[in-house]
Write a protein that holds these residues in place. Structure first.
Motif, PDB file in Angstrom:
ATOM      1  N   LEU A 285     -12.856   5.651 -15.175  1.00 33.71           N
ATOM      2  CA  LEU A 285     -13.290   4.258 -15.394  1.00 33.71           C
ATOM      3  C   LEU A 285     -12.592   3.332 -14.403  1.00 33.71           C
ATOM      4  O   LEU A 285     -13.204   2.441 -13.822  1.00 33.71           O
ATOM      5  N   ARG A 286     -11.299   3.552 -14.199  1.00 35.83           N
ATOM      6  CA  ARG A 286     -10.574   2.748 -13.191  1.00 35.83           C
ATOM      7  C   ARG A 286     -11.166   3.023 -11.808  1.00 35.83           C
ATOM      8  O   ARG A 286     -11.410   2.107 -11.026  1.00 35.83           O
ATOM      9  N   LYS A 287     -11.438   4.293 -11.521  1.00 33.51           N
ATOM     10  CA  LYS A 287     -11.883   4.638 -10.170  1.00 33.51           C
ATOM     11  C   LYS A 287     -13.320   4.200  -9.888  1.00 33.51           C
ATOM     12  O   LYS A 287     -13.709   4.090  -8.729  1.00 33.51           O
ATOM     13  N   LEU A 288     -14.110   3.975 -10.946  1.00 35.10           N
ATOM     14  CA  LEU A 288     -15.490   3.487 -10.746  1.00 35.10           C
ATOM     15  C   LEU A 288     -15.577   1.974 -10.937  1.00 35.10           C
ATOM     16  O   LEU A 288     -16.672   1.418 -10.964  1.00 35.10           O
TER      17      LEU A 288
ATOM     18  N   ALA B 268       0.887  -1.178   0.000  1.00 36.81           N
ATOM     19  CA  ALA B 268       0.000   0.000   0.000  1.00 36.81           C
ATOM     20  C   ALA B 268       0.919   1.220   0.000  1.00 36.81           C
ATOM     21  O   ALA B 268       1.795   1.319   0.864  1.00 36.81           O
ATOM     22  N   VAL B 269       0.752   2.088  -0.995  1.00 39.45           N
ATOM     23  CA  VAL B 269       1.644   3.253  -1.083  1.00 39.45           C
ATOM     24  C   VAL B 269       0.851   4.537  -0.897  1.00 39.45           C
ATOM     25  O   VAL B 269      -0.186   4.722  -1.509  1.00 39.45           O
ATOM     26  N   ASP B 270       1.332   5.386  -0.039  1.00 43.37           N
ATOM     27  CA  ASP B 270       0.612   6.621   0.236  1.00 43.37           C
ATOM     28  C   ASP B 270       1.585   7.790   0.350  1.00 43.37           C
ATOM     29  O   ASP B 270       2.380   7.867   1.307  1.00 43.37           O
ATOM     30  N   ARG B 271       1.551   8.650  -0.626  1.00 44.77           N
ATOM     31  CA  ARG B 271       2.246   9.946  -0.585  1.00 44.77           C
ATOM     32  C   ARG B 271       1.661  10.764  -1.722  1.00 44.77           C
ATOM     33  O   ARG B 271       1.600  10.271  -2.853  1.00 44.77           O
ATOM     34  N   ILE B 272       1.237  11.968  -1.450  1.00 41.87           N
ATOM     35  CA  ILE B 272       0.674  12.798  -2.512  1.00 41.87           C
ATOM     36  C   ILE B 272       1.820  13.464  -3.278  1.00 41.87           C
ATOM     37  O   ILE B 272       2.600  14.224  -2.705  1.00 41.87           O
ATOM     38  N   VAL B 273       1.911  13.094  -4.535  1.00 41.47           N
ATOM     39  CA  VAL B 273       2.925  13.698  -5.408  1.00 41.47           C
ATOM     40  C   VAL B 273       2.175  14.306  -6.592  1.00 41.47           C
ATOM     41  O   VAL B 273       1.766  13.594  -7.508  1.00 41.47           O
TER      42      VAL B 273
ATOM     43  N   VAL C  25      -8.050   7.879   1.834  1.00 44.08           N
ATOM     44  CA  VAL C  25      -7.260   8.862   1.072  1.00 44.08           C
ATOM     45  C   VAL C  25      -7.766   8.950  -0.369  1.00 44.08           C
ATOM     46  O   VAL C  25      -8.071  10.034  -0.875  1.00 44.08           O
ATOM     47  N   ASN C  26      -7.877   7.805  -1.021  1.00 38.90           N
ATOM     48  CA  ASN C  26      -8.207   7.844  -2.442  1.00 38.90           C
ATOM     49  C   ASN C  26      -9.688   8.094  -2.699  1.00 38.90           C
ATOM     50  O   ASN C  26     -10.049   8.825  -3.628  1.00 38.90           O
ATOM     51  N   THR C  27     -10.559   7.516  -1.853  1.00 37.94           N
ATOM     52  CA  THR C  27     -11.997   7.809  -2.005  1.00 37.94           C
ATOM     53  C   THR C  27     -12.224   9.303  -1.765  1.00 37.94           C
ATOM     54  O   THR C  27     -12.923   9.983  -2.535  1.00 37.94           O
ATOM     55  N   GLY C  28     -11.636   9.811  -0.703  1.00 40.94           N
ATOM     56  CA  GLY C  28     -11.827  11.221  -0.356  1.00 40.94           C
ATOM     57  C   GLY C  28     -11.211  12.154  -1.386  1.00 40.94           C
ATOM     58  O   GLY C  28     -11.801  13.182  -1.743  1.00 40.94           O
ATOM     59  N   HIS C  29     -10.042  11.757  -1.879  1.00 39.39           N
ATOM     60  CA  HIS C  29      -9.358  12.604  -2.857  1.00 39.39           C
ATOM     61  C   HIS C  29     -10.167  12.696  -4.157  1.00 39.39           C
ATOM     62  O   HIS C  29     -10.379  13.783  -4.705  1.00 39.39           O
ATOM     63  N   ALA C  30     -10.610  11.529  -4.651  1.00 40.12           N
ATOM     64  CA  ALA C  30     -11.371  11.519  -5.908  1.00 40.12           C
ATOM     65  C   ALA C  30     -12.677  12.297  -5.731  1.00 40.12           C
ATOM     66  O   ALA C  30     -13.084  13.065  -6.623  1.00 40.12           O
TER      67      ALA C  30
ATOM     68  N   ASP D  11     -12.649  -0.875  -6.827  1.00 37.80           N
ATOM     69  CA  ASP D  11     -11.871   0.329  -6.537  1.00 37.80           C
ATOM     70  C   ASP D  11     -12.551   1.198  -5.472  1.00 37.80           C
ATOM     71  O   ASP D  11     -13.473   0.786  -4.783  1.00 37.80           O
ATOM     72  N   ARG D  12     -12.097   2.437  -5.345  1.00 33.59           N
ATOM     73  CA  ARG D  12     -12.348   3.290  -4.178  1.00 33.59           C
ATOM     74  C   ARG D  12     -13.784   3.772  -3.984  1.00 33.59           C
ATOM     75  O   ARG D  12     -14.142   4.233  -2.900  1.00 33.59           O
ATOM     76  N   ILE D  13     -14.640   3.655  -5.019  1.00 37.78           N
ATOM     77  CA  ILE D  13     -16.013   4.160  -4.876  1.00 37.78           C
ATOM     78  C   ILE D  13     -17.012   2.997  -4.841  1.00 37.78           C
ATOM     79  O   ILE D  13     -17.733   2.813  -3.854  1.00 37.78           O
TER      80      ILE D  13
ATOM     81  N   ARG E 292      -5.898  16.074 -12.173  1.00 38.13           N
ATOM     82  CA  ARG E 292      -4.984  14.953 -11.892  1.00 38.13           C
ATOM     83  C   ARG E 292      -5.624  13.975 -10.912  1.00 38.13           C
ATOM     84  O   ARG E 292      -5.614  12.770 -11.112  1.00 38.13           O
ATOM     85  N   VAL E 293      -6.214  14.517  -9.877  1.00 38.79           N
ATOM     86  CA  VAL E 293      -6.708  13.639  -8.823  1.00 38.79           C
ATOM     87  C   VAL E 293      -7.994  12.915  -9.261  1.00 38.79           C
ATOM     88  O   VAL E 293      -8.255  11.790  -8.851  1.00 38.79           O
ATOM     89  N   GLY E 294      -8.761  13.553 -10.138  1.00 39.10           N
ATOM     90  CA  GLY E 294      -9.985  12.898 -10.638  1.00 39.10           C
ATOM     91  C   GLY E 294      -9.731  12.013 -11.839  1.00 39.10           C
ATOM     92  O   GLY E 294     -10.646  11.345 -12.321  1.00 39.10           O
ATOM     93  N   ARG E 295      -8.478  11.975 -12.318  1.00 38.80           N
ATOM     94  CA  ARG E 295      -8.165  11.268 -13.570  1.00 38.80           C
ATOM     95  C   ARG E 295      -8.587   9.798 -13.518  1.00 38.80           C
ATOM     96  O   ARG E 295      -8.722   9.206 -12.450  1.00 38.80           O
ATOM     97  N   GLY E 296      -8.792   9.250 -14.739  1.00 39.34           N
ATOM     98  CA  GLY E 296      -9.061   7.811 -14.815  1.00 39.34           C
ATOM     99  C   GLY E 296     -10.373   7.394 -14.172  1.00 39.34           C
ATOM    100  O   GLY E 296     -10.404   6.439 -13.383  1.00 39.34           O
TER     101      GLY E 296
ATOM    102  N   ARG F 160      -7.917   0.814   4.321  1.00 38.37           N
ATOM    103  CA  ARG F 160      -8.073   2.110   5.006  1.00 38.37           C
ATOM    104  C   ARG F 160      -7.502   3.226   4.135  1.00 38.37           C
ATOM    105  O   ARG F 160      -8.081   4.292   4.007  1.00 38.37           O
ATOM    106  N   LYS F 161      -6.369   2.946   3.514  1.00 40.97           N
ATOM    107  CA  LYS F 161      -5.752   3.973   2.669  1.00 40.97           C
ATOM    108  C   LYS F 161      -6.613   4.244   1.424  1.00 40.97           C
ATOM    109  O   LYS F 161      -6.992   5.372   1.138  1.00 40.97           O
ATOM    110  N   LEU F 162      -6.944   3.168   0.692  1.00 39.87           N
ATOM    111  CA  LEU F 162      -7.661   3.361  -0.570  1.00 39.87           C
ATOM    112  C   LEU F 162      -9.047   3.964  -0.332  1.00 39.87           C
ATOM    113  O   LEU F 162      -9.476   4.859  -1.062  1.00 39.87           O
TER     114      LEU F 162
HETATM  115  O1  LIG Z   1      -5.335   8.964  -8.888  1.00 43.76           O
HETATM  116  P1  LIG Z   1      -4.486   7.750  -8.869  1.00 43.76           P
HETATM  117  O2  LIG Z   1      -3.870   7.410 -10.170  1.00 43.76           O
HETATM  118  O3  LIG Z   1      -5.112   6.571  -8.225  1.00 43.76           O
HETATM  119  O4  LIG Z   1      -3.199   8.089  -7.978  1.00 43.76           O
HETATM  120  C1  LIG Z   1      -3.028   9.257  -7.354  1.00 43.76           C
HETATM  121  C2  LIG Z   1      -3.715   9.206  -6.016  1.00 43.76           C
HETATM  122  O5  LIG Z   1      -2.891   8.667  -5.008  1.00 43.76           O
HETATM  123  C3  LIG Z   1      -2.674   9.605  -3.970  1.00 43.76           C
HETATM  124  O6  LIG Z   1      -1.363   9.922  -3.868  1.00 43.76           O
HETATM  125  C4  LIG Z   1      -3.033   9.106  -2.643  1.00 43.76           C
HETATM  126  O7  LIG Z   1      -2.018   8.279  -2.157  1.00 43.76           O
HETATM  127  C5  LIG Z   1      -3.395  10.829  -4.401  1.00 43.76           C
HETATM  128  O8  LIG Z   1      -2.487  11.775  -4.820  1.00 43.76           O
HETATM  129  C6  LIG Z   1      -4.214  10.499  -5.588  1.00 43.76           C
HETATM  130  O9  LIG Z   1      -5.539  10.438  -5.192  1.00 43.76           O
END
Ligand SMILES: O=P(O)(O)OC[C@H]1O[C@](O)(CO)[C@@H](O)[C@@H]1O
Ligand SMILES: NC(=O)C1=CN([C@@H]2O[C@H](COP(=O)(O)OP(=O)(O)OC[C@H]3O[C@@H](n4cnc5c(N)ncnc54)[C@H](O)[C@@H]3O)[C@@H](O)[C@H]2O)C=CC1
Length: 380
Positions: A293-296, A153-158, A211-216, A300-302, A287-291, A206-208
């Motif tokens: 189809l993968r995210k739905l 599990a990798v977590d760092r916002i880049v 972090v990723n559900t909330g970010h998207a 995946d996260r949703i 960037r954060v909303g990208r992809g 927990r991460k996906l």
């Molecule tokens: O949007 P992807 O391709 O899943 O990867 C980037 C995501 O990963 C994160 O770094 C979270 O770890 C966020 O920056 C972003 O939501």
């Protein structure tokens, strides 16, 4: 130690490559973007700068780079003599890198220590996926002796890097690289940046699903509200309430599944929301909303947490609202956005629901998601 790392992008240079370098590894970056490969070949070093309370700059040097499309023989030799192979290419790209990894493993001399293979992507059990693809391409009967596969599990916002930054990367100061310990039988690679865990499932979920559900969710609702960056979007109370709602829903699932206490989840959420609000790290909503189809997709996260919540009869309204926002997310220049919108133009609600979310018609979440998709169908 030597590590071959696939994908010299933001996570490749700013996170995984950095931690491998800090572990004393000679890092060989393998990428298909020729201009990036050339820059890496011509550079002696690049810097990784963390922004946060205590900014730091680390100089990464002693790496090499190759173009895996143009130089497959060298890549095979590099993998044959490496200790570690990592990837940060995107979960959907893993099947394209698998044949080279299979060839490199097959070329390892008999008796060499097994290669540690770790896919560092935002997906549940991405290494299992990579392993399946490697297995399908492997010539020989000795894969088990020559390679060990561990999920991560990798977590760092880049975020997207500033124009003119070249190879240098600016990242948030937070990071977590959790890897399952079991496959190594006590001989884990000596990478101090890795947190070794016996059971990865609670970490990755927990991460996906936070972090990723909330970010998207922030990205899709933020884009609809006209915000340019995540930090700007999360300061909008209308967006923040959407995000807080989905995170309350996913937290209830995580507590039910893995026993995280409410307090633990509340402080984890607060930390994550603070990371999103970091104005020192301008991160475009595109960037954060990208992809989408993968995210739905189903696991995946949703849809992953929404389906599990629906199965348990628990609240998932916020996640449905995120699905609606994802369907309406139409920035230019994102191939998955175009494919999703094409589907909405050319298929029926039933076919689009299956194609986008993988939900079976008899799943309790299906009717709600189908209704959202039906409302966006523009075709015949
Ligand atoms: O949007 P992807 O391709 O899943 O990867 C980037 C995501 O990963 C994160 O770094 C979270 O770890 C966020 O920056 C972003 O939501
Ligand atoms: N950027 C972030 O904040 C985070 C990203 N991730 C995950 O890390 C992975 C990489 O993301 P980023 O670094 O942001 O993307 P990126 O787009 O910056 O980097 C991806 C790199 O992979 C390369 N690539 C594509 N196909 C390839 C192939 N066949 N062989 C070798 N290289 C190939 C691309 O040229 C690019 O350099 C994704 O799975 C993402 O979900 C995980 C945590 C955080």
């Amino acid at each position: 130690m030597k590590a071959v790392h696939f994908g010299a992008g933001n996570i490749g240079r700013g996170f995984v490559g950095l931690l491998l370098h800090e572990a004393g590894c000679e890092v060989v970056f393998s990428d298909v973007a020729e201009s990036l490969v050339q820059q890496l070949q011509q550079a002696d070093s690049f810097t990784v700068t963390t922004v946060g309370q205590h900014p730091t700059t680390t100089v990464v040097e002693g790496f090499r780079a190759l173009n895996s499309d143009q130089d497959p023989e060298t890549l095979t030799e590099e993998i044959a003599s490496a200790d570690i192979v990592t990837t940060a290419v995107g979960a959907r790209i893993l099947r394209f890198v698998a044949p080279s990894i299979a060839a490199g493993i097959a070329a390892r001399p008999a008796g060499a220590p097994p290669l540690a293979v770790m896919a560092c992507e935002n997906a549940i059990n991405a290494t299992d996926l990579l392993e399946q693809e490697i297995r399908a391409n492997y010539q020989g009967e000795d894969l088990e002796e020559k390679a060990l596969f561990a999920n991560t599990a990798v977590d760092r916002i880049v975020p997207v890097q500033a124009e003119g930054a070249g190879l240098d990367v600016t990242v948030e100061d937070f990071f977590e690289w959790a890897v399952e310990r079991g496959p190594f039988g006590g001989n884990e690679p000596d990478v101090p940046g890795i947190t070794w865990v016996d059971d990865l499932a609670p970490y990755i979920e927990r991460k996906l699903f936070t972090v990723n559900t909330g970010h998207a969710t922030t990205a899709w609702h933020g884009w609809a509200a006209g915000h340019a960056t995540i930090a700007e979007a999360i300061r909008d109370p209308a967006v923040a309430i959407e995000v807080e709602t989905v995170l309350a829903e996913t937290s209830s699932l995580l507590s039910a599944r893995h026993g995280f206490s409410e307090d633990d989840m509340a402080s984890y959420r607060a930390k994550v929301l603070g990371r999103f609000a970091n104005t020192a790290l301008p991160d475009p909503v595109e960037r954060v909303g990208r992809g989408p189809l993968r995210k739905l997709s189903r696991e995946d996260r949703i849809i992953g947490p929404a389906a599990a919540l629906a199965e348990r009869g628990l609240e998932h309204e916020g996640l449905l609202s995120a699905v609606a926002a994802a369907l309406a997310f139409t920035p230019e220049g994102d191939e998955e956005v175009d494919r999703l919108q094409d589907l909405l133009r050319t298929t029926s609600a039933d076919a689009a629901t299956l194609e986008i979310t993988g939900l079976a018609p008899d799943h309790p979440l299906h009717p709600e998601v189908r209704a959202l998709i039906a409302a966006r169908i523009t075709g015949p």
